[in-house]
Design an enzyme around this catalytic site. Sequence first.
Site, short mmCIF file in Angstrom:
data_model
loop_
_atom_site.label_atom_id
_atom_site.label_comp_id
_atom_site.label_asym_id
_atom_site.label_seq_id
_atom_site.Cartn_x
_atom_site.Cartn_y
_atom_site.Cartn_z
N GLU A 188 -30.60 36.45 26.19
CA GLU A 188 -31.02 37.09 24.91
C GLU A 188 -29.85 38.11 24.78
O GLU A 188 -29.64 38.74 23.66
CB GLU A 188 -32.29 37.72 25.08
CG GLU A 188 -32.87 38.13 23.59
CD GLU A 188 -32.49 39.68 23.30
OE1 GLU A 188 -32.60 39.96 22.09
OE2 GLU A 188 -31.78 40.35 24.16
N CYS A 240 -36.33 34.72 24.96
CA CYS A 240 -36.61 34.47 26.47
C CYS A 240 -36.62 33.20 26.88
O CYS A 240 -37.08 32.78 28.03
CB CYS A 240 -37.84 35.11 26.76
SG CYS A 240 -37.98 37.05 26.48
N HIS A 280 -44.68 33.64 31.67
CA HIS A 280 -43.43 34.63 31.06
C HIS A 280 -44.07 35.90 31.11
O HIS A 280 -45.18 36.10 30.67
CB HIS A 280 -43.12 34.14 29.61
CG HIS A 280 -42.19 35.34 29.18
ND1 HIS A 280 -41.05 35.68 29.70
CD2 HIS A 280 -42.35 36.05 27.93
CE1 HIS A 280 -40.53 36.57 28.89
NE2 HIS A 280 -41.30 37.07 27.80
N1 CAA Z 1 -55.43 53.75 30.78
C1 CAA Z 1 -55.56 52.44 31.04
N2 CAA Z 1 -55.04 51.54 29.88
C2 CAA Z 1 -54.64 51.85 28.90
C3 CAA Z 1 -54.66 53.45 28.77
C4 CAA Z 1 -55.27 54.37 29.56
N3 CAA Z 1 -55.08 55.75 29.31
N4 CAA Z 1 -54.23 53.59 27.24
C5 CAA Z 1 -54.13 52.50 26.93
N5 CAA Z 1 -54.28 51.53 27.78
C6 CAA Z 1 -54.19 50.07 27.42
C7 CAA Z 1 -54.47 49.64 26.22
O1 CAA Z 1 -56.07 49.51 26.13
C8 CAA Z 1 -53.82 48.11 26.04
O2 CAA Z 1 -54.40 47.14 26.98
P1 CAA Z 1 -54.81 46.06 26.21
O3 CAA Z 1 -53.68 45.25 25.42
O4 CAA Z 1 -55.64 45.21 27.36
O5 CAA Z 1 -55.87 46.43 25.03
C9 CAA Z 1 -52.48 48.46 27.13
O6 CAA Z 1 -52.81 49.78 27.59
C10 CAA Z 1 -51.41 48.83 25.88
O7 CAA Z 1 -51.70 49.83 25.11
P2 CAA Z 1 -51.41 49.74 23.46
O8 CAA Z 1 -51.69 48.48 22.87
O9 CAA Z 1 -51.74 50.86 22.77
O10 CAA Z 1 -49.60 50.19 23.72
P3 CAA Z 1 -48.68 50.11 22.81
O11 CAA Z 1 -48.99 49.95 21.40
O12 CAA Z 1 -47.91 51.48 22.94
O13 CAA Z 1 -47.42 48.96 23.10
C11 CAA Z 1 -46.76 46.88 23.64
C12 CAA Z 1 -47.84 47.87 24.08
C13 CAA Z 1 -46.96 46.04 22.27
C14 CAA Z 1 -46.93 45.71 24.60
C15 CAA Z 1 -45.40 47.58 23.72
O14 CAA Z 1 -45.22 47.84 24.81
C16 CAA Z 1 -44.39 46.46 23.14
O15 CAA Z 1 -43.95 46.41 22.02
N6 CAA Z 1 -43.56 45.83 23.90
C17 CAA Z 1 -42.41 45.05 23.76
C18 CAA Z 1 -43.15 43.60 23.29
C19 CAA Z 1 -43.62 42.60 24.30
O16 CAA Z 1 -43.40 42.74 25.35
N7 CAA Z 1 -44.34 41.72 23.93
C20 CAA Z 1 -45.02 40.83 24.48
C21 CAA Z 1 -45.20 39.43 23.91
S1 CAA Z 1 -43.50 38.80 23.16
C22 CAA Z 1 -42.69 38.21 24.59
O17 CAA Z 1 -43.35 38.02 25.61
C23 CAA Z 1 -41.12 38.21 24.55
C24 CAA Z 1 -40.62 39.18 25.31
O18 CAA Z 1 -40.38 39.12 26.52
C25 CAA Z 1 -40.24 40.17 24.58
#
Ligand code: CAA
Length: 394
Positions: free
Chosen positions: A81, A113, A244
């Site tokens: 990528e 990916c 993945h």
């Molecule tokens: N203690 C424990 N857990 C907690 C917590 C705490 N204090 N606060 C939040 N959490 C948990 C939430 O409940 C959530 O868990 P669930 O998904 O089981 O509900 C988890 O932590 C993440 O919290 P949020 O969803 O609120 O986190 P966020 O909005 O800040 O971002 C994300 C999460 C969307 C994955 C972000 O990191 C992101 O955009 N990452 C990049 C995109 C990505 O990796 N996408 C994956 C699918 S696409 C793909 O796989 C291709 C690739 O490689 C990119």
Amino acid sequence: MKIGIDALGLAVPDGYLDLADLARARGVPEAKLTGGLGTLAMAVPTPDEDTVTLAVRAAKDALARAGVGPEAIGLCVVGTETAVDHSKPVASFVQGLVGLPSSCRIFEAKHACFGGTAGLMTALDWIAAGRARGKKALVICADIARYGLGTPGEPTQGAGAVALLVSEDPRLVTLDPETVGTYSRDVMDFWRPLDSKDALVDGHYSVQCYLDAIEGAFASHREKAGAIASEPGYTDRFAAMLYHVPYGKMARKAHARLRQLDGDADPDASFDRLVGPSLELPRIVGNVYTGSLYLALASLLATSARDLDGQEILLFSYGSGCCAELFTGRIEPGARGALADVPAALAARRRLDVAEYEALFRARDEDEAEAPPRRPSGFSPRFLGVEDGKRRYG
Ligand code: CAA
């Protein structure tokens, strides 16, 4: 004919950021990153490391582990990528630095990916079609996963390369090209404009797209694998289910979806047994994009306490945009332990503090514009900078 992965080579930067340190610096609970996302640390490259240097190191590692020289290679595909040029493929730099023969077909595959898996499937088909004529394929998955500082994606970065030597009569894993389940759809879940080093992502939507893709790819696999694959409990036959892994929690969500589709009312109960060992390395390296699924495979082989000889495994590859494939394999006798040295090597890496990590992040932009990069990694080859618009390595 048995076709599959004969050897697997790895390259990971020497420095890493502990996500507990990142959580403190960003003012978020540590448990959100380590538990909520399921990642403990992410690899941080120095500016003299790039997709090319990581790819070359992984390729050399794979060749050395297999005990073969570059002359054995007839096809080399680099899935990435994070290419370094809009035109010249990473595979060409790799050809020069590894010394691949001029009779070798080389190219780069881009699909977020999924590019590495596209290369792997091409390699399997090339051998199955009888075009290899005794040569092997080298499929390299190399990436530096990068989101903006302070963005939600920041804790899901990482860097590294996995090289797969693909051949007849493989020594690690035999793969089944006949029952590969495919799913693709035009979605805008994760992308990177041509002038941007940072990926852009619609984070929560990307998770949904990944889960839709596993459902579609499983349905496609079931169609091809015959009646047995449509019976509830089909996935019980697998000793491990590999996904993945952009972050560990994503693998947990994927496993839950897949097992539910297979009639399992309590999918979490099988998670540690079927998925746990494959997450040991990804959770301390982070997302390596194209190489992520194959780092999970390396993790299984390096850390599983179970005897895996002759056991069937299931693999799921996802690339945003999107394309996904779900396929199966069989572990060859003695494969477990082929990478037994890897966990100790990763444990010996250097823990960076947040200031060092941020400085390296910013230096990458500056050093690409004006040679030479100032912070040496100690690895060979090194990216030496850009001169007359040309990237130089040494
Ligand atoms: N203690 C424990 N857990 C907690 C917590 C705490 N204090 N606060 C939040 N959490 C948990 C939430 O409940 C959530 O868990 P669930 O998904 O089981 O509900 C988890 O932590 C993440 O919290 P949020 O969803 O609120 O986190 P966020 O909005 O800040 O971002 C994300 C999460 C969307 C994955 C972000 O990191 C992101 O955009 N990452 C990049 C995109 C990505 O990796 N996408 C994956 C699918 S696409 C793909 O796989 C291709 C690739 O490689 C990119």
